[in-house]
Design a protein around this motif. Structure first.
Motif, PDB file in Angstrom:
ATOM      1  N   LEU A  14      -8.938 -33.184 -11.637  1.00  0.00           N
ATOM      2  CA  LEU A  14      -9.395 -32.787 -12.566  1.00  0.00           C
ATOM      3  C   LEU A  14      -9.328 -31.164 -13.363  1.00  0.00           C
ATOM      4  CD1 LEU A  14     -13.433 -32.564 -13.343  1.00  0.00           C
ATOM      5  CD2 LEU A  14     -13.654 -31.283 -11.716  1.00  0.00           C
ATOM      6  N   TYR A  15      -8.740 -30.846 -12.783  1.00  0.00           N
ATOM      7  CA  TYR A  15      -8.362 -29.170 -14.204  1.00  0.00           C
ATOM      8  C   TYR A  15      -7.212 -29.571 -15.075  1.00  0.00           C
ATOM      9  CZ  TYR A  15     -10.833 -26.515 -10.530  1.00  0.00           C
ATOM     10  OH  TYR A  15     -12.382 -25.661  -9.891  1.00  0.00           O
ATOM     11  N   SER A  16      -6.773 -30.582 -14.611  1.00  0.00           N
ATOM     12  CA  SER A  16      -5.238 -31.053 -15.160  1.00  0.00           C
ATOM     13  C   SER A  16      -6.294 -31.604 -17.018  1.00  0.00           C
ATOM     14  CB  SER A  16      -4.670 -32.008 -15.057  1.00  0.00           C
ATOM     15  OG  SER A  16      -5.192 -33.118 -14.279  1.00  0.00           O
ATOM     16  N   ALA A  17      -7.084 -32.393 -16.617  1.00  0.00           N
ATOM     17  CA  ALA A  17      -8.650 -32.921 -17.885  1.00  0.00           C
ATOM     18  C   ALA A  17      -8.638 -31.501 -18.193  1.00  0.00           C
ATOM     19  CB  ALA A  17      -9.299 -33.426 -16.604  1.00  0.00           C
TER      20      ALA A  17
ATOM     21  N   VAL B  45      -0.723 -31.410 -10.881  1.00  0.00           N
ATOM     22  CA  VAL B  45      -0.800 -32.098 -12.555  1.00  0.00           C
ATOM     23  C   VAL B  45      -0.059 -31.637 -13.196  1.00  0.00           C
ATOM     24  CG1 VAL B  45      -1.390 -33.943 -13.672  1.00  0.00           C
ATOM     25  CG2 VAL B  45      -1.994 -33.586 -11.281  1.00  0.00           C
ATOM     26  N   ILE B  46       1.203 -32.479 -13.903  1.00  0.00           N
ATOM     27  CA  ILE B  46       1.777 -31.724 -15.166  1.00  0.00           C
ATOM     28  C   ILE B  46       2.073 -32.950 -16.256  1.00  0.00           C
ATOM     29  CG2 ILE B  46       3.804 -31.804 -16.867  1.00  0.00           C
ATOM     30  CD1 ILE B  46       4.561 -29.793 -13.868  1.00  0.00           C
ATOM     31  N   ASP B  47       0.402 -32.751 -17.456  1.00  0.00           N
ATOM     32  CA  ASP B  47       0.558 -33.905 -18.651  1.00  0.00           C
ATOM     33  C   ASP B  47       0.442 -34.730 -17.569  1.00  0.00           C
ATOM     34  OD1 ASP B  47       1.838 -32.248 -20.317  1.00  0.00           O
ATOM     35  OD2 ASP B  47       4.024 -32.886 -19.899  1.00  0.00           O
ATOM     36  N   GLY B  48      -1.105 -35.066 -17.231  1.00  0.00           N
ATOM     37  CA  GLY B  48      -1.706 -35.872 -16.540  1.00  0.00           C
ATOM     38  C   GLY B  48      -0.497 -36.715 -15.306  1.00  0.00           C
ATOM     39  N   GLU B  49       0.374 -36.409 -15.133  1.00  0.00           N
ATOM     40  CA  GLU B  49       0.958 -37.187 -13.851  1.00  0.00           C
ATOM     41  C   GLU B  49       1.001 -36.430 -12.487  1.00  0.00           C
ATOM     42  OE1 GLU B  49       5.948 -39.057 -12.831  1.00  0.00           O
ATOM     43  OE2 GLU B  49       5.315 -37.831 -14.735  1.00  0.00           O
ATOM     44  N   MET B  50       0.861 -37.159 -11.276  1.00  0.00           N
ATOM     45  CA  MET B  50       0.576 -36.474 -10.102  1.00  0.00           C
ATOM     46  C   MET B  50       2.361 -36.110  -9.199  1.00  0.00           C
ATOM     47  SD  MET B  50      -1.516 -34.991  -8.124  1.00  0.00           S
ATOM     48  CE  MET B  50      -3.487 -36.303  -8.567  1.00  0.00           C
ATOM     49  N   ILE B  51       3.084 -35.344  -9.965  1.00  0.00           N
ATOM     50  CA  ILE B  51       4.167 -34.684  -9.222  1.00  0.00           C
ATOM     51  C   ILE B  51       4.413 -34.329  -8.252  1.00  0.00           C
ATOM     52  CG2 ILE B  51       4.898 -34.276 -11.991  1.00  0.00           C
ATOM     53  CD1 ILE B  51       4.826 -31.265 -11.129  1.00  0.00           C
ATOM     54  N   VAL B  52       3.229 -33.692  -7.326  1.00  0.00           N
ATOM     55  CA  VAL B  52       3.543 -32.887  -6.099  1.00  0.00           C
ATOM     56  C   VAL B  52       2.059 -33.915  -5.676  1.00  0.00           C
ATOM     57  CG1 VAL B  52       3.128 -30.779  -4.658  1.00  0.00           C
ATOM     58  CG2 VAL B  52       5.068 -31.307  -6.805  1.00  0.00           C
ATOM     59  N   ASP B  53       2.035 -33.929  -4.045  1.00  0.00           N
ATOM     60  CA  ASP B  53       1.066 -34.663  -3.404  1.00  0.00           C
ATOM     61  C   ASP B  53       1.541 -35.275  -2.141  1.00  0.00           C
ATOM     62  OD1 ASP B  53      -1.317 -35.508  -2.991  1.00  0.00           O
ATOM     63  OD2 ASP B  53      -1.324 -37.724  -3.722  1.00  0.00           O
TER      64      ASP B  53
ATOM     65  N   SER C 208     -10.124 -34.989 -20.998  1.00  0.00           N
ATOM     66  CA  SER C 208     -10.719 -36.932 -20.380  1.00  0.00           C
ATOM     67  C   SER C 208     -10.316 -36.972 -19.087  1.00  0.00           C
ATOM     68  CB  SER C 208     -10.819 -37.368 -21.511  1.00  0.00           C
ATOM     69  OG  SER C 208     -11.571 -37.378 -22.815  1.00  0.00           O
ATOM     70  N   LEU C 209     -10.799 -37.881 -18.334  1.00  0.00           N
ATOM     71  CA  LEU C 209     -10.066 -37.999 -17.246  1.00  0.00           C
ATOM     72  C   LEU C 209     -10.955 -39.503 -16.505  1.00  0.00           C
ATOM     73  CD1 LEU C 209      -8.435 -37.688 -14.478  1.00  0.00           C
ATOM     74  CD2 LEU C 209     -10.184 -36.739 -13.498  1.00  0.00           C
TER      75      LEU C 209
END
Length: 311
Positions: free
Chosen positions: A286-289, A54-62, A295-296
């Protein structure tokens, strides 16, 4: 990502693992390494896995792929979960930090102020922050634990209450390998109305944040757990037997030497140091938050002040 593959991981018994999910083209290198990890020959490959960024709140790899269980031909699915071992320590730390954030616990107060029985045998000077930063001097307990008892909540809480310090609290770092989860969750239970780790984690964070992360894994979640395949199941036993007087060896008291990490005892345990089960997507969310504003999904995990203190 279903190209023909050669040099398959021997654990896969000749099966070719499929990979699913999405990856931003700018991060194709991540997808390439993930695929290599599932197909390479030798002991370094994985049977199944998930990967999320996740970068800047966006899931770029999943991504997810491989097998959750080779013998049963269960493919690793989007919602497959796996034991995350010491990443489990995230739970107890966050729950404690939230109680500090809410003014319910003072990080500079003695643990015994909230947990009176903990003061026994010279532990009255152990502070809450010592539990959080691994300086508590409680890497192992005095009690002679039977095989498997490190997974038993009541046994470990009682053992921690009655043990003496391994060294003076606050004087040095010492990884709370198998104790930190019980120490922090035990402390929280003294303040939260007696709720143990699994219940408190679900009610306080997992459910409000939509986290697929479990302790004492519920029966309806068990079918989604991946089987753990160990290259050398005797590794820990060999290390302990070769170095029995080390802090690491003593910290593994009560471990079942035959534990496969697939037993119901392990999966149902509330050991916040090792028996959490989740996946990469949940961790990344979670860690991106925590890496941003705390916040999440519109829920505050930790305030900025708490994040600053924790860092």
């Amino acid at each position: 990502m279903n190209n023909d593959k050669s040099g398959l991981n021997p654990f896969l018994n000749g099966k070719k693992p499929d990979i699913s999910g999405h990856c931003d083209p700018l991060f194709q290198a991540v997808a390439d390494v993930f695929e290599q990890n599932l197909t390479q020959r030798g002991a370094d490959g994985e049977v199944g896995a998930s990967c999320a960024v996740v970068i800047d709140g966006e899931m770029i790899v999943d991504l997810w792929g491989g097998y959750a269980d080779v013998e049963e031909d269960r493919a690793w699915q989007e919602d497959t979960l796996c034991c995350c071992w010491s990443v489990s320590k995230t739970a107890g730390a966050l729950l404690t930090l939230r109680m500090i954030d809410q003014g319910l616990i003072d990080p500079n107060a003695p643990v015994a102020d909230y947990w009176p029985a903990f003061a026994a045998n010279g532990k009255d000077g152990v502070l809450v922050r010592h539990l959080l930063n691994h300086t508590a001097g409680l890497s192992y307990v005095d009690a002679d634990l039977a095989d498997g008892q490190v997974s038993d909540w009541n046994t470990m809480i009682a053992a921690l209450e009655q043990t003496s310090l391994n060294w003076t609290a606050g004087s040095q770092l010492g990884y709370l390998n198998m104790t930190q989860g019980y120490l922090l969750a035990g402390l929280c239970s003294q303040v939260n109305g007696g709720r143990r780790l699994a219940q408190f984690w679900q009610e306080e964070l997992a459910q409000p944040l939509g986290l697929d992360w479990h302790f004492a894994v519920p029966d309806d979640v068990i079918p989604r757990l991946a089987t753990v395949y160990q290259i050398d199941p005797t590794m820990f036993t060999k290390i302990i037997d070769a170095n029995p007087e080390t802090n690491f060896a003593k910290s593994m008291k009560g471990r079942d030497p035959n534990e496969t990490y697939d037993s119901m005892t392990w999966r149902k345990a509330e050991n916040g140091a090792g028996t959490g089960h989740t996946n990469a997507r949940t961790m990344a969310k979670l860690y991106s938050a925590l890496a941003r504003d705390g916040s999440l999904n519109g829920v505050t995990v930790l305030s900025k002040d708490a994040l600053t203190m924790a860092s």
